[in-house]
Design a protein around this motif. Structure first.
Motif, PDB file in Angstrom:
ATOM      1  N   SER A  11       0.970  -1.256  -0.118  1.00  0.00           N
ATOM      2  CA  SER A  11      -0.029  -0.102   0.145  1.00  0.00           C
ATOM      3  C   SER A  11       0.701   1.247   0.020  1.00  0.00           C
ATOM      4  N   PRO A  12       0.912   1.973  -1.312  1.00  0.00           N
ATOM      5  CA  PRO A  12       1.630   3.130  -1.096  1.00  0.00           C
ATOM      6  C   PRO A  12       0.976   4.639  -0.643  1.00  0.00           C
ATOM      7  N   VAL A  13      -0.149   4.225  -0.008  1.00  0.00           N
ATOM      8  CA  VAL A  13      -0.850   5.450   0.488  1.00  0.00           C
ATOM      9  C   VAL A  13      -1.295   5.315   1.890  1.00  0.00           C
ATOM     10  N   GLY A  14      -0.237   4.805   2.619  1.00  0.00           N
ATOM     11  CA  GLY A  14      -0.262   4.455   3.933  1.00  0.00           C
ATOM     12  C   GLY A  14      -1.469   3.365   4.506  1.00  0.00           C
ATOM     13  N   LYS A  15      -1.848   3.605   5.644  1.00  0.00           N
ATOM     14  CA  LYS A  15      -2.673   2.429   6.395  1.00  0.00           C
ATOM     15  C   LYS A  15      -4.013   2.289   5.531  1.00  0.00           C
ATOM     16  N   PRO A  16      -4.498   1.153   5.264  1.00  0.00           N
ATOM     17  CA  PRO A  16      -5.736   1.048   4.536  1.00  0.00           C
ATOM     18  C   PRO A  16      -7.090   1.150   5.477  1.00  0.00           C
ATOM     19  N   TYR A  17      -8.139   0.990   5.072  1.00  0.00           N
ATOM     20  CA  TYR A  17      -9.379   1.288   5.796  1.00  0.00           C
ATOM     21  C   TYR A  17      -9.473   0.021   6.843  1.00  0.00           C
ATOM     22  N   ASP A  18      -9.947   0.403   8.007  1.00  0.00           N
ATOM     23  CA  ASP A  18     -10.023  -0.409   9.084  1.00  0.00           C
ATOM     24  C   ASP A  18     -10.292  -1.953   9.128  1.00  0.00           C
ATOM     25  N   THR A  19     -11.422  -2.089   8.071  1.00  0.00           N
ATOM     26  CA  THR A  19     -11.911  -3.544   7.764  1.00  0.00           C
ATOM     27  C   THR A  19     -10.891  -4.138   7.053  1.00  0.00           C
ATOM     28  N   LEU A  20     -10.127  -3.640   6.239  1.00  0.00           N
ATOM     29  CA  LEU A  20      -9.424  -4.505   5.227  1.00  0.00           C
ATOM     30  C   LEU A  20      -8.021  -4.882   6.167  1.00  0.00           C
ATOM     31  N   GLU A  21      -7.728  -4.397   7.227  1.00  0.00           N
ATOM     32  CA  GLU A  21      -6.661  -4.628   8.147  1.00  0.00           C
ATOM     33  C   GLU A  21      -6.829  -6.163   8.495  1.00  0.00           C
ATOM     34  N   VAL A  53      -8.527  -8.465   6.566  1.00  0.00           N
ATOM     35  CA  VAL A  53      -8.508  -9.186   5.494  1.00  0.00           C
ATOM     36  C   VAL A  53      -6.808  -9.475   5.167  1.00  0.00           C
ATOM     37  N   ILE A  54      -6.051  -8.271   5.435  1.00  0.00           N
ATOM     38  CA  ILE A  54      -4.673  -8.440   5.208  1.00  0.00           C
ATOM     39  C   ILE A  54      -3.915  -9.272   6.148  1.00  0.00           C
ATOM     40  N   GLY A  55      -4.441  -9.155   7.302  1.00  0.00           N
ATOM     41  CA  GLY A  55      -3.702  -9.602   8.517  1.00  0.00           C
ATOM     42  C   GLY A  55      -2.826  -8.817   9.064  1.00  0.00           C
ATOM     43  N   ILE A  56      -3.063  -7.344   8.980  1.00  0.00           N
ATOM     44  CA  ILE A  56      -2.453  -6.531   9.893  1.00  0.00           C
ATOM     45  C   ILE A  56      -2.867  -6.881  11.513  1.00  0.00           C
ATOM     46  N   ARG A  57      -4.293  -7.088  11.369  1.00  0.00           N
ATOM     47  CA  ARG A  57      -4.977  -7.576  12.604  1.00  0.00           C
ATOM     48  C   ARG A  57      -4.866  -8.910  12.505  1.00  0.00           C
ATOM     49  N   ASN A  58      -4.735  -9.707  13.412  1.00  0.00           N
ATOM     50  CA  ASN A  58      -4.940 -11.352  13.552  1.00  0.00           C
ATOM     51  C   ASN A  58      -6.031 -11.789  13.431  1.00  0.00           C
ATOM     52  N   GLU A  59      -6.570 -12.323  12.125  1.00  0.00           N
ATOM     53  CA  GLU A  59      -8.021 -12.879  11.996  1.00  0.00           C
ATOM     54  C   GLU A  59      -7.758 -13.983  10.990  1.00  0.00           C
ATOM     55  N   LYS A  60      -8.703 -14.913  11.509  1.00  0.00           N
ATOM     56  CA  LYS A  60      -8.727 -16.268  10.627  1.00  0.00           C
ATOM     57  C   LYS A  60      -8.942 -15.913   9.188  1.00  0.00           C
ATOM     58  N   GLY A  61      -8.253 -16.726   8.394  1.00  0.00           N
ATOM     59  CA  GLY A  61      -8.264 -16.485   6.944  1.00  0.00           C
ATOM     60  C   GLY A  61      -7.942 -15.373   6.384  1.00  0.00           C
ATOM     61  N   SER A  62      -7.056 -14.871   6.822  1.00  0.00           N
ATOM     62  CA  SER A  62      -6.286 -13.447   6.425  1.00  0.00           C
ATOM     63  C   SER A  62      -5.348 -13.917   5.314  1.00  0.00           C
ATOM     64  N   LEU A  63      -4.824 -12.906   4.634  1.00  0.00           N
ATOM     65  CA  LEU A  63      -3.660 -13.170   3.464  1.00  0.00           C
ATOM     66  C   LEU A  63      -2.522 -13.635   4.279  1.00  0.00           C
ATOM     67  N   ALA A  64      -2.382 -13.088   5.167  1.00  0.00           N
ATOM     68  CA  ALA A  64      -1.026 -13.337   6.040  1.00  0.00           C
ATOM     69  C   ALA A  64      -0.952 -14.831   6.189  1.00  0.00           C
ATOM     70  N   GLU A  65      -2.239 -15.244   6.888  1.00  0.00           N
ATOM     71  CA  GLU A  65      -2.132 -16.857   6.969  1.00  0.00           C
ATOM     72  C   GLU A  65      -1.821 -17.574   5.914  1.00  0.00           C
ATOM     73  N   TYR A  66      -2.181 -17.037   4.835  1.00  0.00           N
ATOM     74  CA  TYR A  66      -1.912 -17.880   3.343  1.00  0.00           C
ATOM     75  C   TYR A  66      -0.469 -17.433   2.896  1.00  0.00           C
TER      76      TYR A  66
END
Length: 434
Positions: A119-129, A131-144
């Motif tokens: 992301s070249p525009v800083g922190k994404p919208y809260d709910t996308l965190e 999805v990405i795995g910035i916040r630890n959630e099941k099924g995030s991109l980070a898990e994959y």
């Protein structure tokens, strides 16, 4: 007629001071509003041309169920979206539940383990965190096994080109650009600025996928990000492009390959776009798109009206009253929790649905603080309709958007001001007391 207006505004709980103040603001915006109407006219012609070029017929309004193999209306809707956005392909489905879901599908469909998202525009919208795995959630991109890095904006909200250049590496597969501000007080990027950023990124790494989160930005300008190099453009149908009629859904437009990859993630490998019945809502989605340029114009007028009104009182507004507009969102910085809550109460009280309900902050899933939301809408959660929301944390900024008619947007903003006056946060002379 003016007397009649005052009379009905009084019946609706408005003081004469608030009315006079608002009417004076409106008079000063005529030239600005004329320009918005010209943009709406251009976009209306663009949408009409897309429907005519694709030979839209009432045969496309039929009901398809089950697998949806013969859903000609769904396919026609996607052809129209591709034409409007000047893209190779489109995925427009009621099975996409929201903007975050559409972004998640686009990302997961085009990223693989070992890839990196930037992301070249800083922190994404809260709910996308999540999805990405910035916040630890099941099924995030980070898990994959998808890694993430970001480059923050400069102090003047400009792109940190040197930082972006240094961040791009052999693993960088996809660059995500959030057009609108989210819960930040930065500016929204114009399509031209997004195009410049995409050109810079592709000059460094030509094969990188550039995706734009286009939520709240559709039809605010006369061009869209897919016309300036975006490989994917993603949004929600209960925002601008649904025109206040779409009951659910999201869209992904872009290159054939990127859209096909997303479709395989939405359904499953091997099936992709071939399945997914639209269950008889094609007419609603197509008609909503047809109305969208005019509806969006009303929302932009409402945002500009809000900026002028609250800036004159003395509050910081983003964008300010004179800046160009690239989405429908207006941020007002109150630096006071009570003011945020009263503002949202006013927006709710102006709603056609659930006007009697009092919004309160709550621990909403996907956010890192309590959030208050005001939205008495015909479609639940529709933020092209009159709505406002805010995280209950400093700087206590509220985010206002929508109004499927200009007049309703105007009434909503006036009601928010009336509530602040009634709560003595702004005095009778319309000067802030906090």
């Amino acid at each position: 007629m003016e007397d009649k207006l005052y009379e009905i505004y009084k019946e609706m709980g408005f003081s004469k001071n608030v009315c006079d103040f608002a009417f004076d603001i409106e008079k000063g915006l005529k030239e600005r509003f004329d320009e918005i109407d010209k943009i709406a006219e251009y976009n209306q012609m663009k949408v009409l041309k897309a429907m005519q070029d694709n030979k839209l017929s009432d045969a496309h309004f039929g009901v398809a169920t089950g697998y949806g193999y013969t859903d000609i209306g769904r396919d026609k809707l996607e052809d129209i979206y591709a034409s409007v956005f000047k893209a190779e392909a489109a995925l427009v489905r009621p099975q996409i539940t929201c903007g975050t879901h559409a972004l998640s599908i686009a990302l997961a469909g085009n990223l693989r383990p070992g890839d990196e998202l930037l992301s070249p525009v800083g922190k994404p919208y809260d709910t996308l965190e999540s999805v990405i795995g910035i916040r630890n959630e099941k099924g995030s991109l980070a898990e994959y096994g998808v890694t993430y890095r970001q480059v923050d904006l400069l102090e003047d909200d400009g792109f940190d080109y040197e930082g972006i250049k240094n961040a791009i590496n052999s693993k960088t597969k996809l660059v995500t650009i959030q057009r609108s501000k989210g819960y930040a007080t930065r500016k929204t990027f114009s399509v031209s600025e997004i195009g410049e950023l995409i050109a810079f990124v592709k000059n460094i790494k030509p094969d990188v996928i550039c995706m734009v989160d286009n939520c709240y930005g559709e039809f605010v300008e006369i061009i869209e990000p897919t016309e300036v190099g975006a490989d994917m453009c993603v949004g929600s149908l209960i925002k601008n492009p649904g025109g206040g009629l779409a009951p659910i859904g999201g869209y992904i437009v872009g290159t054939k390959e990127c859209v096909e990859n997303a479709a395989f993630r939405l359904t499953c490998p091997g099936l992709g776009k071939e399945v997914g019945a639209s269950l008889g809502i094609n007419q609603t989605l197509i008609q909503g798109l047809f109305l969208s340029p005019t509806v969006t114009a009303g929302a932009v007028k409402g945002a500009i009206f809000a900026a002028n009104m609250y800036e004159r009182i003395g509050f910081k507004v983003v964008p300010n009253s004179k800046e160009s507009r690239h989405d429908i969102i207006q941020s007002i910085v109150f630096e006071n929790e009570k003011a945020v809550i009263e503002f949202c109460k006013g927006i709710q009280a102006a709603a056609p649905v659930d006007s009697f309900v009092v919004p309160e902050p709550w621990d909403m899933p996907g956010y890192d603080s309590d959030v208050i939301m005001a939205a008495g809408a015909f479609i639940q959660g529709s933020s092209i309709e009159l709505s406002a929301d805010a995280p209950i944390k400093p700087p206590y900024a509220v985010y206002f958007q929508g109004g499927i008619t200009w007049y309703h947007a105007k009434i909503g903003i006036m009601k928010s001001l009336q509530y602040l006056v009634n709560a003595q946060i702004i005095d009778e002379n319309l000067e802030k007391t906090i």
